[in-house]
Design a protein around this motif. Sequence first.
Motif, PDB file in Angstrom:
ATOM      1  N   GLU A  70       0.965  -1.106   0.072  1.00 55.87           N
ATOM      2  CA  GLU A  70      -0.602  -0.320  -0.204  1.00 55.87           C
ATOM      3  C   GLU A  70       1.492   1.706  -0.077  1.00 55.87           C
ATOM      4  N   PHE A  71       2.093   1.156   0.809  1.00 56.09           N
ATOM      5  CA  PHE A  71       2.771   2.751   0.277  1.00 56.09           C
ATOM      6  C   PHE A  71       3.381   2.677  -0.839  1.00 56.09           C
ATOM      7  N   ARG A  72       3.893   1.765  -1.580  1.00 56.76           N
ATOM      8  CA  ARG A  72       4.000   1.954  -2.573  1.00 56.76           C
ATOM      9  C   ARG A  72       3.555   2.617  -3.814  1.00 56.76           C
ATOM     10  N   GLN A  73       1.612   1.714  -3.411  1.00 57.52           N
ATOM     11  CA  GLN A  73       0.592   2.073  -4.274  1.00 57.52           C
ATOM     12  C   GLN A  73       0.495   3.925  -4.010  1.00 57.52           C
ATOM     13  N   LEU A  74       0.351   3.864  -2.510  1.00 56.16           N
ATOM     14  CA  LEU A  74       0.456   5.257  -2.003  1.00 56.16           C
ATOM     15  C   LEU A  74       1.205   6.311  -2.814  1.00 56.16           C
ATOM     16  N   SER A  75       2.479   5.881  -2.748  1.00 51.59           N
ATOM     17  CA  SER A  75       3.274   6.621  -3.191  1.00 51.59           C
ATOM     18  C   SER A  75       3.333   6.992  -4.761  1.00 51.59           C
ATOM     19  N   HIS A  76       3.171   5.976  -5.193  1.00 51.40           N
ATOM     20  CA  HIS A  76       3.403   6.543  -6.686  1.00 51.40           C
ATOM     21  C   HIS A  76       1.886   7.140  -7.748  1.00 51.40           C
ATOM     22  N   LYS A  90      -6.256   9.754  -3.289  1.00 52.54           N
ATOM     23  CA  LYS A  90      -7.081  10.309  -2.596  1.00 52.54           C
ATOM     24  C   LYS A  90      -5.930  12.187  -3.311  1.00 52.54           C
ATOM     25  N   VAL A  91      -6.375  12.801  -2.577  1.00 51.82           N
ATOM     26  CA  VAL A  91      -5.550  13.438  -3.865  1.00 51.82           C
ATOM     27  C   VAL A  91      -5.797  15.490  -2.325  1.00 51.82           C
ATOM     28  N   ARG A  92      -5.008  16.181  -2.371  1.00 53.21           N
ATOM     29  CA  ARG A  92      -5.973  17.706  -1.642  1.00 53.21           C
ATOM     30  C   ARG A  92      -6.914  17.379  -1.309  1.00 53.21           C
ATOM     31  N   ASN A  93      -7.186  18.564  -0.658  1.00 60.90           N
ATOM     32  CA  ASN A  93      -8.448  18.942  -0.685  1.00 60.90           C
ATOM     33  C   ASN A  93      -8.406  20.276  -0.429  1.00 60.90           C
ATOM     34  N   HIS A  94      -8.382  21.509  -1.683  1.00 59.50           N
ATOM     35  CA  HIS A  94      -8.014  22.459  -1.491  1.00 59.50           C
ATOM     36  C   HIS A  94      -9.076  23.300  -1.926  1.00 59.50           C
ATOM     37  N   GLN A  95      -9.974  23.832  -0.806  1.00 65.19           N
ATOM     38  CA  GLN A  95     -11.114  24.522  -0.913  1.00 65.19           C
ATOM     39  C   GLN A  95     -10.879  25.848  -1.282  1.00 65.19           C
ATOM     40  N   THR A  96     -10.139  26.714  -1.877  1.00 65.20           N
ATOM     41  CA  THR A  96      -9.884  28.106  -2.261  1.00 65.20           C
ATOM     42  C   THR A  96      -9.702  28.043  -3.436  1.00 65.20           C
ATOM     43  N   ILE A  97      -9.209  26.761  -4.012  1.00 61.46           N
ATOM     44  CA  ILE A  97      -8.784  26.748  -5.295  1.00 61.46           C
ATOM     45  C   ILE A  97      -9.933  26.364  -6.445  1.00 61.46           C
ATOM     46  N   SER A  98     -10.728  27.387  -6.892  1.00 63.11           N
ATOM     47  CA  SER A  98     -11.656  26.709  -8.374  1.00 63.11           C
ATOM     48  C   SER A  98     -10.323  25.361  -8.942  1.00 63.11           C
ATOM     49  N   THR A  99     -11.092  24.136  -8.769  1.00 63.01           N
ATOM     50  CA  THR A  99     -10.162  23.387  -9.839  1.00 63.01           C
ATOM     51  C   THR A  99     -10.934  23.279 -10.469  1.00 63.01           C
ATOM     52  N   THR A 119       4.029  13.581   4.921  1.00 68.30           N
ATOM     53  CA  THR A 119       2.026  13.236   6.104  1.00 68.30           C
ATOM     54  C   THR A 119       0.546  12.351   5.414  1.00 68.30           C
ATOM     55  N   GLN A 120       0.089  12.956   4.476  1.00 69.70           N
ATOM     56  CA  GLN A 120      -1.230  12.961   4.054  1.00 69.70           C
ATOM     57  C   GLN A 120      -0.606  11.106   4.012  1.00 69.70           C
ATOM     58  N   ILE A 121       0.091  10.789   3.027  1.00 72.58           N
ATOM     59  CA  ILE A 121       0.657   9.378   2.451  1.00 72.58           C
ATOM     60  C   ILE A 121       0.037   8.429   3.849  1.00 72.58           C
ATOM     61  N   ALA A 122       1.327   8.751   4.901  1.00 70.79           N
ATOM     62  CA  ALA A 122       1.634   7.871   6.044  1.00 70.79           C
ATOM     63  C   ALA A 122       0.106   8.040   6.844  1.00 70.79           C
ATOM     64  N   VAL A 123      -0.802   8.783   6.589  1.00 67.97           N
ATOM     65  CA  VAL A 123      -1.955   8.928   7.109  1.00 67.97           C
ATOM     66  C   VAL A 123      -2.925   7.982   6.537  1.00 67.97           C
ATOM     67  N   SER A 124      -2.753   8.216   5.472  1.00 71.39           N
ATOM     68  CA  SER A 124      -3.767   7.391   5.285  1.00 71.39           C
ATOM     69  C   SER A 124      -3.257   5.727   5.016  1.00 71.39           C
ATOM     70  N   LEU A 125      -1.732   5.034   5.377  1.00 70.38           N
ATOM     71  CA  LEU A 125      -1.419   3.644   4.984  1.00 70.38           C
ATOM     72  C   LEU A 125      -2.090   3.709   6.567  1.00 70.38           C
ATOM     73  N   PHE A 126      -2.271   4.165   7.270  1.00 66.34           N
ATOM     74  CA  PHE A 126      -2.196   4.716   8.676  1.00 66.34           C
ATOM     75  C   PHE A 126      -3.415   3.474   8.559  1.00 66.34           C
ATOM     76  N   GLU A 127      -4.632   4.578   7.522  1.00 68.60           N
ATOM     77  CA  GLU A 127      -6.108   4.769   7.955  1.00 68.60           C
ATOM     78  C   GLU A 127      -6.411   2.781   6.981  1.00 68.60           C
ATOM     79  N   ILE A 128      -5.789   2.750   6.017  1.00 66.96           N
ATOM     80  CA  ILE A 128      -5.923   1.825   5.390  1.00 66.96           C
ATOM     81  C   ILE A 128      -4.966   0.599   6.156  1.00 66.96           C
ATOM     82  N   MET A 207      -8.252  15.653   2.927  1.00 66.98           N
ATOM     83  CA  MET A 207      -8.492  14.919   1.911  1.00 66.98           C
ATOM     84  C   MET A 207      -9.747  14.459   1.354  1.00 66.98           C
ATOM     85  N   LYS A 208      -9.279  14.117  -0.091  1.00 69.74           N
ATOM     86  CA  LYS A 208     -10.651  13.881  -0.792  1.00 69.74           C
ATOM     87  C   LYS A 208     -10.692  12.715  -2.057  1.00 69.74           C
ATOM     88  N   TYR A 209     -11.666  12.495  -2.494  1.00 71.03           N
ATOM     89  CA  TYR A 209     -11.421  11.164  -3.582  1.00 71.03           C
ATOM     90  C   TYR A 209     -11.801  11.849  -5.262  1.00 71.03           C
TER      91      TYR A 209
END
Length: 409
Positions: A70-76, A90-99, A119-128, A207-209
């Motif tokens: 999962e770490f390899r998948q999240l990193s790549h 999973k991507v960063r959830n930028h509230q102020t950016i007009s995507t 940090t977000q990759i580590a947290v996602s890995l911990f969640e999974i 983070m968001k999907y």
Amino acid sequence: MDFYSNLDSRSLDSETPTLFEIISAQELEKLLTPSIRYILVHYTQRYPRYLLKVANHFDELNLAIRGFIEFRQLSHWNSTFIDKFYGLKKVRNHQTISTERLQSQVPTLLEQRRRLSKTQIAVSLFEIVGVPYIRDKLDHLYDKLYPKLMMNNLDPKESLKTFVQYYFLKLYPILLSVLTTIQVLLQVLYLSGTFKSPSIIMWLFKMKYARLNSYDYNLDEQRVNKFLNKTSAGKLGTGNNRIRPITLTESLYLLYSDLTRPLKKGLLITGGTLFPASIFLLKFLEWWNSSDFATKMNKPRNPFSDSELPPPINLSKDLLADRKIKKLLKKSQSNDGACPLCHKQITNPAVIETGYVFCYTCIFKHLTSSELDEETGGRCPITGRRLLGCRINKTTGEWTVDGIRRLMM
């Protein structure tokens, strides 16, 4: 399989996945570890010498191996193994950016800014991986301590240990209920479009999907090409500025790089195909080992069906006149003419070597049962004596019965 979410792109939002896709990925994620555990336990019963230690340390091994994958998948990919199968990331959830505006103007810049941080990759890995591991251990501890609470054997005033155990049993179910309620609430808000994060951890770490797109696949293609083309040409300085010729060691290293390139390419292709196929293989093995179909297929087939029983041989009149045979026949029929096996009125009576009378169908099925081995089979069901007319084929495990005689009464 990588483009699962783009099968009908006209009916799907190009940015936000549906809640159905997210829940499907999460449910499949939950089934992966129990399926591997079930298959491992099943084959451990057959080969305990080789698999017992693996089964005893399954949780830790699963945590390490899945954590690495999962770490390899999240990193790549910024995506887990199962999420990538569903075409999610999973991507960063930028509230102020007009995507939508950035997506149309500078899509590459937008995708670079949305990549997960370390940090977000580590947290996602911990969640999974980490959260299910901790949850499993806490559930096991709860099941172990709960009988003590029901028997009033936990006094919180006795010691600090019992105090912690007592309030753990009291608060753990409440904590699970609160977290489940918050999770359901976030999913409802995600479904309504109010929230972009369908889980607590993703909401806390912003983070968001999103769906995998051409940028992710182009980035992966660049990594693959870099991995395949990582020869010694650049490292050895084989360019226009090189003066001295290539040495023998450098030539061998270049040859080694050229020879290993097809192997690397095959490994990448096999890994990309093998991992998704392993999901279906795991579920198939779990069904196969738990179904009655597999038991029937593995059981030696009885060559005689109910309608194809061989006819019994008539008992000769000389044997019927023998006193010992008469005594045994009288003893076997003393129970109101009931068959000792089915306990019903005897139909089509047949006698075996020990003199006991049964229904012919009952005694034939009993003596030809594939569940009996060489030690337990071929014996009288009443006395346990071995019957000379019963022989087993050690290759097929099937019984041949010749000692059943038809009784004319």
